[in-house]
Write a protein that holds these residues in place. Structure first.
Motif, PDB file in Angstrom:
ATOM      1  N   PRO A   5       0.835  -1.204   0.000  1.00 48.63           N
ATOM      2  CA  PRO A   5       0.000   0.000   0.000  1.00 48.63           C
ATOM      3  C   PRO A   5       0.869   1.253   0.000  1.00 48.63           C
ATOM      4  N   LYS A   6       0.226   2.384  -0.124  1.00 52.67           N
ATOM      5  CA  LYS A   6       0.922   3.659  -0.033  1.00 52.67           C
ATOM      6  C   LYS A   6       1.150   3.947   1.443  1.00 52.67           C
ATOM      7  N   ALA A   7       2.395   3.803   1.875  1.00 49.63           N
ATOM      8  CA  ALA A   7       2.697   3.905   3.305  1.00 49.63           C
ATOM      9  C   ALA A   7       4.122   4.391   3.501  1.00 49.63           C
ATOM     10  N   LEU A   8       4.369   4.937   4.679  1.00 48.66           N
ATOM     11  CA  LEU A   8       5.692   5.425   5.043  1.00 48.66           C
ATOM     12  C   LEU A   8       5.868   5.187   6.532  1.00 48.66           C
ATOM     13  N   MET A   9       7.028   4.642   6.918  1.00 47.91           N
ATOM     14  CA  MET A   9       7.280   4.322   8.317  1.00 47.91           C
ATOM     15  C   MET A   9       8.300   5.281   8.917  1.00 47.91           C
ATOM     16  N   PHE A  10       8.029   5.722  10.137  1.00 45.77           N
ATOM     17  CA  PHE A  10       8.913   6.638  10.856  1.00 45.77           C
ATOM     18  C   PHE A  10       9.500   5.906  12.059  1.00 45.77           C
ATOM     19  N   GLN A  11      10.811   5.697  12.005  1.00 55.80           N
ATOM     20  CA  GLN A  11      11.506   5.017  13.078  1.00 55.80           C
ATOM     21  C   GLN A  11      12.452   5.995  13.771  1.00 55.80           C
ATOM     22  N   GLY A  12      12.694   5.771  15.035  1.00 51.98           N
ATOM     23  CA  GLY A  12      13.533   6.675  15.803  1.00 51.98           C
ATOM     24  C   GLY A  12      14.949   6.172  15.956  1.00 51.98           C
ATOM     25  N   THR A  13      15.866   7.096  16.174  1.00 52.59           N
ATOM     26  CA  THR A  13      17.227   6.702  16.533  1.00 52.59           C
ATOM     27  C   THR A  13      17.292   6.301  18.006  1.00 52.59           C
ATOM     28  N   GLY A  14      16.206   6.538  18.734  1.00 55.44           N
ATOM     29  CA  GLY A  14      16.113   6.166  20.135  1.00 55.44           C
ATOM     30  C   GLY A  14      14.692   6.355  20.608  1.00 55.44           C
ATOM     31  N   SER A  15      14.449   6.077  21.879  1.00 58.82           N
ATOM     32  CA  SER A  15      13.131   6.297  22.463  1.00 58.82           C
ATOM     33  C   SER A  15      12.913   7.784  22.734  1.00 58.82           C
ATOM     34  N   ASP A  16      11.661   8.198  22.716  1.00 65.38           N
ATOM     35  CA  ASP A  16      11.270   9.556  23.103  1.00 65.38           C
ATOM     36  C   ASP A  16      11.909  10.633  22.231  1.00 65.38           C
ATOM     37  N   VAL A  17      12.076  10.329  20.925  1.00 60.93           N
ATOM     38  CA  VAL A  17      12.607  11.337  20.005  1.00 60.93           C
ATOM     39  C   VAL A  17      11.486  12.163  19.367  1.00 60.93           C
ATOM     40  N   GLY A  18      10.231  11.806  19.670  1.00 66.04           N
ATOM     41  CA  GLY A  18       9.100  12.568  19.147  1.00 66.04           C
ATOM     42  C   GLY A  18       8.377  11.895  18.002  1.00 66.04           C
ATOM     43  N   LYS A  19       8.527  10.584  17.858  1.00 61.59           N
ATOM     44  CA  LYS A  19       7.870   9.869  16.757  1.00 61.59           C
ATOM     45  C   LYS A  19       6.353  10.045  16.797  1.00 61.59           C
ATOM     46  N   SER A  20       5.773   9.805  17.976  1.00 61.75           N
ATOM     47  CA  SER A  20       4.311   9.837  18.095  1.00 61.75           C
ATOM     48  C   SER A  20       3.750  11.193  17.705  1.00 61.75           C
ATOM     49  N   LEU A  21       4.399  12.246  18.194  1.00 55.83           N
ATOM     50  CA  LEU A  21       3.923  13.602  17.916  1.00 55.83           C
ATOM     51  C   LEU A  21       4.061  13.945  16.439  1.00 55.83           C
ATOM     52  N   LEU A  22       5.208  13.626  15.853  1.00 55.41           N
ATOM     53  CA  LEU A  22       5.416  13.931  14.447  1.00 55.41           C
ATOM     54  C   LEU A  22       4.423  13.177  13.560  1.00 55.41           C
ATOM     55  N   VAL A  23       4.178  11.910  13.879  1.00 52.05           N
ATOM     56  CA  VAL A  23       3.214  11.155  13.078  1.00 52.05           C
ATOM     57  C   VAL A  23       1.817  11.745  13.224  1.00 52.05           C
ATOM     58  N   ALA A  24       1.442  12.159  14.433  1.00 44.83           N
ATOM     59  CA  ALA A  24       0.136  12.800  14.628  1.00 44.83           C
ATOM     60  C   ALA A  24       0.026  14.072  13.787  1.00 44.83           C
ATOM     61  N   GLY A  25       1.082  14.885  13.809  1.00 43.06           N
ATOM     62  CA  GLY A  25       1.069  16.123  13.023  1.00 43.06           C
ATOM     63  C   GLY A  25       1.036  15.868  11.534  1.00 43.06           C
ATOM     64  N   LEU A  26       1.788  14.869  11.074  1.00 40.02           N
ATOM     65  CA  LEU A  26       1.779  14.526   9.644  1.00 40.02           C
ATOM     66  C   LEU A  26       0.428  13.961   9.230  1.00 40.02           C
ATOM     67  N   CYS A  27      -0.196  13.184  10.122  1.00 45.18           N
ATOM     68  CA  CYS A  27      -1.552  12.700   9.833  1.00 45.18           C
ATOM     69  C   CYS A  27      -2.488  13.874   9.562  1.00 45.18           C
ATOM     70  N   ARG A  28      -2.475  14.856  10.459  1.00 49.74           N
ATOM     71  CA  ARG A  28      -3.367  16.017  10.274  1.00 49.74           C
ATOM     72  C   ARG A  28      -2.969  16.817   9.035  1.00 49.74           C
ATOM     73  N   ALA A  29      -1.672  16.972   8.784  1.00 53.04           N
ATOM     74  CA  ALA A  29      -1.222  17.748   7.625  1.00 53.04           C
ATOM     75  C   ALA A  29      -1.686  17.119   6.318  1.00 53.04           C
ATOM     76  N   PHE A  30      -1.565  15.802   6.195  1.00 51.40           N
ATOM     77  CA  PHE A  30      -1.979  15.142   4.953  1.00 51.40           C
ATOM     78  C   PHE A  30      -3.496  15.061   4.831  1.00 51.40           C
TER      79      PHE A  30
END
Length: 489
Positions: A5-30
């Motif tokens: 499918p049309k998908a993109l994965m965001f992985q962190g270089t470590g824990s608590d780098v802001g993955k959840s927040l960035l994905v939430a913001g990108l969800c709303r942006a798209f």
């Protein structure tokens, strides 16, 4: 095999780098660009969970991301959820249902068998969306765990989707974290990783230009955005209990002080967020080794993933003494879910559902007894506060049944049934309803009863929507969204 499918994965270089927040913001942006977007996280570990439309549970971060997408919650957004308990390891939830408990070692053996369920959920979501944004867990470079990985590169390879790394510059060492991740992952994973985002940047981005060249030289990867620190993030619900360490604000002279003992297995602590959002409310999280302050207006006992273990923890800290002193001074006590169970005369676990402790005396502030037994209650519900007549809504997520030892006053009425309990003097109250303070009118009335002179409060749900829009605009400005969308295929 289903088409990628049309998908993109965001992985962190470590824990608590802001993955959840960035994905939430990108969800709303798209979504604002007219796309139907769905969030996905293969495996999550959190005691901060949300109830889905199917009556299952997923991590709170995916609930926020679903909200950013304008979607109902689904078990397929987070097919594997681990909920740490006490001495029985973590509760394992697969596609919304509890399948048992597992220690870290046992789960390592189990998790590869869960990949088919993870992929099934991913493709179910993909069938209904134009774009799926996938969030990894922890670090992409945990190569010692790679063989059984279903959360990061293991999933990306199995689902055949591209990866973007996220590095947190605020903690330092971001160049090393990106280059080091690149060095540790396999050749196929390097090819799958298409670039990176720098998160939580403060200062002049032009000073980072030479760093981009270094990363390009070492990894041959492009930067898709240098994202400045987004201070309004503190207004959004968090998933990780570590966030409780970071949300402190200066109390004013007229602040309502709400004291919250931090249990060792604190759960669903987003119940505190609407209270924290109020300008005249100071929510004080009390850590182990400290007494509960004597100047609080309310002591709030939050949810717990292991009620008996945290009840024992409370006694170890001497917090029971502080709570009873608070009650003698005429202070209010509120118990939510596990905290509500602790308010009773006794909590029993005859079948060892939570662990080795079979029974323990509660605080004795409400005349009830709780017995831990299944099935687990998972439901969205709504109703009325019988004390104030204000509407309330939220969800229940608990093991155990609480029964009266003598007649008591209910606090709420949910879907026609009495729920919760209220002491005769109205100062001790408890409920299984998570999210009760999200209801603006109820929350405002509760706080006004403490400080009659307080002005109108915050519209909490609207505030979250506004912050998600601001975050989307923030990412539109500082990220190459066109480039990211093109990567998704």
């Amino acid at each position: 095999m289903p088409k990628s499918p049309k998908a993109l994965m965001f992985q962190g270089t470590g824990s608590d780098v802001g993955k959840s927040l960035l994905v939430a913001g990108l969800c709303r942006a798209f979504v604002r660009r007219g796309l139907k977007v769905a969030p996905f996280k293969p495996q999550n570990m959190s005691n901060n969970a949300a109830v889905t439309r199917e009556g299952g549970e997923i991590g709170r971060a995916q609930a926020l991301q679903a909200r950013a997408c304008g979607l109902d919650l689904s078990i397929h957004m987070n097919p594997v959820l681990l909920k740490p308990q006490s001495d029985v390891g973590s509760q394992v939830v697969v596609q919304g249902e509890v399948v048992g408990n597992a220690t870290a070692r046992d789960y390592t053996k189990l998790k590869l068998s869960l990949m088919p369920k993870v992929l099934e959920s991913f493709h179910k979501l993909a069938e209904t969306a134009d774009l799926v944004l996938v969030e990894g867990a922890g670090s992409a470079a945990e190569v010692n765990l790679r063989k059984s990985d279903i959360a990061n590169m293991g999933f990306a390879e199995a689902a055949d989707i591209p990866v973007i790394l996220i590095g947190d510059i605020d903690r330092g060492g971001v160049i090393a974290s990106i280059v080091g991740t690149h060095c540790l992952i396999s050749e196929s994973e390097k090819l799958r990783t298409k670039g990176y985002l720098i998160n939580k940047f403060r200062g002049d981005p032009s000073l980072f230009t030479s760093a981009l060249d270094i990363i390009k030289d070492q990894c041959d990867q492009d930067c898709f955005g240098i994202v400045p620190y987004f201070k309004e993030a503190s207004l959004l619900p968090d998933e990780d209990a570590m966030s409780l360490d970071n949300r402190k604000k200066q109390a004013g002279e007229k602040s309502i002080k709400i004291i919250v003992p931090r249990f060792s297995r604190i759960a669903n602590f987003d119940d505190l967020d609407p209270l924290r959002a109020e300008n005249d409310v100071d929510v004080v999280i009390v850590e182990a080794g400290s007494a509960l302050p004597a100047d609080g207006d309310v002591i709030l006992l939050p949810g717990s993933k292991a009620t008996l273990a945290d009840l024992a923890y409370m006694y170890e800290q001497g917090w029971d003494i502080d709570i009873k002193a608070h009650v003698r001074r005429g202070g209010r006590v509120v118990g939510l879910c596990g905290g509500y169970q602790m308010l009773g005369q006794e909590v029993c676990d005859p079948d060892g559902i939570e662990g080795k402790i079979k029974s323990m005396d509660g605080l004795g502030l409400l005349p009830m007894k709780t017995v831990m037994k299944g099935p687990k209650t998972l439901r969205e519900t709504s109703g009325t506060c019988l004390e104030t007549s204000h509407k309330v809504s939220g969800y229940e997520m608990h093991m155990g049944v609480s029964k009266d030892l003598e007649p008591t006053e209910p606090w709420l009425e949910l879907e026609g049934k009495k729920e919760g309990r209220l002491s005769k003097d109205g100062l001790i109250m408890g409920t299984y309803l998570h999210g009760i303070f999200n209801s603006d009118e109820f929350r405002h009335a509760f706080l006004k009863d403490i400080r009659a002179e307080r002005s109108a409060g915050v519209a909490y749900d609207q505030q979250i929507e506004d912050v998600l829009d601001q975050l989307a605009e923030h990412l539109e400005e500082y990220c190459d969204l066109d480039g990211l969308l093109a990567l998704a295929g």
